[in-house]
Design a protein around this motif. Sequence first.
Motif, PDB file in Angstrom:
ATOM      1  N   VAL A 131     -25.461 -11.303 -18.023  1.00  0.00           N
ATOM      2  CA  VAL A 131     -24.522 -11.532 -19.138  1.00  0.00           C
ATOM      3  C   VAL A 131     -25.168 -12.484 -20.142  1.00  0.00           C
ATOM      4  CG1 VAL A 131     -22.246 -12.447 -19.783  1.00  0.00           C
ATOM      5  CG2 VAL A 131     -22.505 -11.010 -17.737  1.00  0.00           C
ATOM      6  N   ASN A 132     -25.072 -12.106 -21.435  1.00  0.00           N
ATOM      7  CA  ASN A 132     -25.660 -12.825 -22.586  1.00  0.00           C
ATOM      8  C   ASN A 132     -27.146 -12.530 -22.796  1.00  0.00           C
ATOM      9  OD1 ASN A 132     -23.329 -14.031 -23.461  1.00  0.00           O
ATOM     10  ND2 ASN A 132     -23.564 -15.748 -22.027  1.00  0.00           N
ATOM     11  N   SER A 133     -27.741 -11.756 -21.902  1.00  0.00           N
ATOM     12  CA  SER A 133     -29.146 -11.408 -22.143  1.00  0.00           C
ATOM     13  C   SER A 133     -29.206 -10.160 -23.030  1.00  0.00           C
ATOM     14  CB  SER A 133     -29.864 -11.124 -20.824  1.00  0.00           C
ATOM     15  OG  SER A 133     -29.406  -9.900 -20.272  1.00  0.00           O
ATOM     16  N   ILE A 134     -30.382  -9.946 -23.629  1.00  0.00           N
ATOM     17  CA  ILE A 134     -30.574  -8.725 -24.429  1.00  0.00           C
ATOM     18  C   ILE A 134     -31.494  -7.796 -23.651  1.00  0.00           C
ATOM     19  CG2 ILE A 134     -31.577  -7.824 -26.577  1.00  0.00           C
ATOM     20  CD1 ILE A 134     -30.411 -10.314 -27.928  1.00  0.00           C
ATOM     21  N   GLN A 135     -31.041  -6.586 -23.443  1.00  0.00           N
ATOM     22  CA  GLN A 135     -31.779  -5.636 -22.602  1.00  0.00           C
ATOM     23  C   GLN A 135     -32.250  -4.441 -23.415  1.00  0.00           C
ATOM     24  OE1 GLN A 135     -32.480  -6.011 -19.237  1.00  0.00           O
ATOM     25  NE2 GLN A 135     -31.615  -8.061 -19.482  1.00  0.00           N
ATOM     26  N   ILE A 177     -25.747  -7.894 -23.392  1.00  0.00           N
ATOM     27  CA  ILE A 177     -24.805  -7.700 -22.282  1.00  0.00           C
ATOM     28  C   ILE A 177     -23.663  -8.714 -22.424  1.00  0.00           C
ATOM     29  CG2 ILE A 177     -24.542  -7.624 -19.757  1.00  0.00           C
ATOM     30  CD1 ILE A 177     -26.478  -5.465 -21.033  1.00  0.00           C
ATOM     31  N   THR A 178     -22.423  -8.174 -22.370  1.00  0.00           N
ATOM     32  CA  THR A 178     -21.262  -9.058 -22.557  1.00  0.00           C
ATOM     33  C   THR A 178     -20.467  -9.254 -21.269  1.00  0.00           C
ATOM     34  OG1 THR A 178     -20.057  -7.118 -23.310  1.00  0.00           O
ATOM     35  CG2 THR A 178     -20.959  -8.577 -25.016  1.00  0.00           C
ATOM     36  N   ARG A 179     -20.483  -8.265 -20.385  1.00  0.00           N
ATOM     37  CA  ARG A 179     -19.819  -8.455 -19.087  1.00  0.00           C
ATOM     38  C   ARG A 179     -20.430  -7.516 -18.052  1.00  0.00           C
ATOM     39  NH1 ARG A 179     -15.508  -4.844 -17.786  1.00  0.00           N
ATOM     40  NH2 ARG A 179     -15.288  -3.292 -19.435  1.00  0.00           N
ATOM     41  N   SER A 180     -20.055  -7.724 -16.775  1.00  0.00           N
ATOM     42  CA  SER A 180     -20.694  -6.914 -15.730  1.00  0.00           C
ATOM     43  C   SER A 180     -19.749  -6.736 -14.547  1.00  0.00           C
ATOM     44  CB  SER A 180     -21.963  -7.625 -15.253  1.00  0.00           C
ATOM     45  OG  SER A 180     -21.612  -8.858 -14.661  1.00  0.00           O
ATOM     46  N   THR A 181     -19.985  -5.664 -13.805  1.00  0.00           N
ATOM     47  CA  THR A 181     -19.336  -5.487 -12.501  1.00  0.00           C
ATOM     48  C   THR A 181     -20.472  -5.332 -11.483  1.00  0.00           C
ATOM     49  OG1 THR A 181     -19.329  -3.089 -12.638  1.00  0.00           O
ATOM     50  CG2 THR A 181     -17.413  -4.217 -13.573  1.00  0.00           C
TER      51      THR A 181
END
Length: 445
Positions: free
Chosen positions: A385-389, A432-436
């Motif tokens: 989260v918060n990284s740029i991919q 990336i703003t959120r994840s599961t």
Amino acid sequence: MKVFIKTYGCQMNERDSEAIAGMLAEQGYSIVEQENAADILIFNTCSVREQAERKAVGKVGIMKKLKKKKPALIIGIMGCMAQNIGDKLLRDMPHLDFVIGTGQLHKLPEVLNSISEDRKQLSLLGGGGEVLTSMGTHHQMPDAKKYQAYIAVTRGCNRFCSYCIVPQVRGREISREIDDVVSEARELVAGGVREIMLLGQNVAAFGLGGDTRPPPDGVSPFACLLVELNKIEELYRIRFVSPYPSYFNDKLINTLGSLHKVCHHVHLPLQSGSDCILKKMNRQYTAEKYLEIADKLRKAMPDVTFSTDIIVGFPGETDEDFNATHEMMKKVGYDNAFIFKYSPRTGTPAAEMTDQVPQKIKEERNQILLKELGECALAHNKTYVNSIQEVLVEGPSRRNAKRWSGKTGTFKVVIFDPAPDTEQGKLVKVKITRSTSATLFGELT
Ligand code: 5AD
Ligand code: SF4
């Protein structure tokens, strides 16, 4: 004539189905998505676990009804289950027209011609190496991802893990010539492919002539292959599956770290974390050696993610053995794991072992490891989260076509809203703003 092909099992089977489809399309057949629309039904089968065989047998069994309605229908079984129990299948299912084993898949067009002329059951279960060179055609399957292609670089396996039927049904390991693989890759890329997945039951043994001793340091024809593929312009990504852990010597590990197109995701089959079980499995590494390889890979590629295969309930697996596997999962921190309940396969040494583990215990152990995997993947995905991919765009997501999906080099699924100019097969940057535990969500930057 319309052909429907259903594939069970691994990526090698998917590749075989695709090669068959390409071969048939060249001969004027059309490949259809619906079994009801087809004149020919082909089931490409898997034998690795009993359940895979049961599924395919059940499916072909149901087709009896369809054949009653449509007597001209041709039904065939190909691949590993055909090789394993083909003649029995023909005896048990009179509505089945043919079985073709893994060594003669390229003869399918001939088989179909001969059955159309003379409706006798046919069985082709011999053969061998020929299939390697004759199965080079590619075909865009209806459900396949565009811009991605599989290339089979080795076939068969010489390792004889004591639980595994693959050496029996796919035969001895053979490798293709490096130039052959590179020219197939070049052709695919010229046709628009941007990601290549190299396939082999023991892919990193490529070019070693079937020697089962892990190569000395400094020797890795597979690394040389990667170097050549990395030079192909317009190819963005190279993946490979499945490598046997012992083949990751320093040369291969350093090469992986130095080539920018090779994805930072390694499928590293563990099978068990207990040295005693690994020995009984005839796996030629210890848990310590495995960890050493994983550590070296992580040093070479700090953002690498790992996936694995694990078998629970191998004969004689005690609580202590199982706990060792559980501990290894924690130590390695897998992002994905295929956890299998041990399934005895006739003709393999493990099926004869007397200390088989009850099904209930296999189920319990399976659940424990699945839970561990979920927790680990959830925690790791949070760190994105918060990284740029950098994401290779695959197209509209399955659940919600308004959103698109793609993958990071580390094999993470990313869901994002497309811009008007977002295209499949292109690389985009996503914040990336959120994840599961299974998915990353983000926004184009
Ligand atoms: N039972 C359960 N799992 C098996 N596999 C192979 N043979 C068996 C078996 N008899 C698993 C291994 C292998 C993966 C492809 O399937 O984990 O890596
Ligand atoms: Fe089966 Fe072992 Fe060969 Fe993998 S390495 S295909 S598990 S025998």
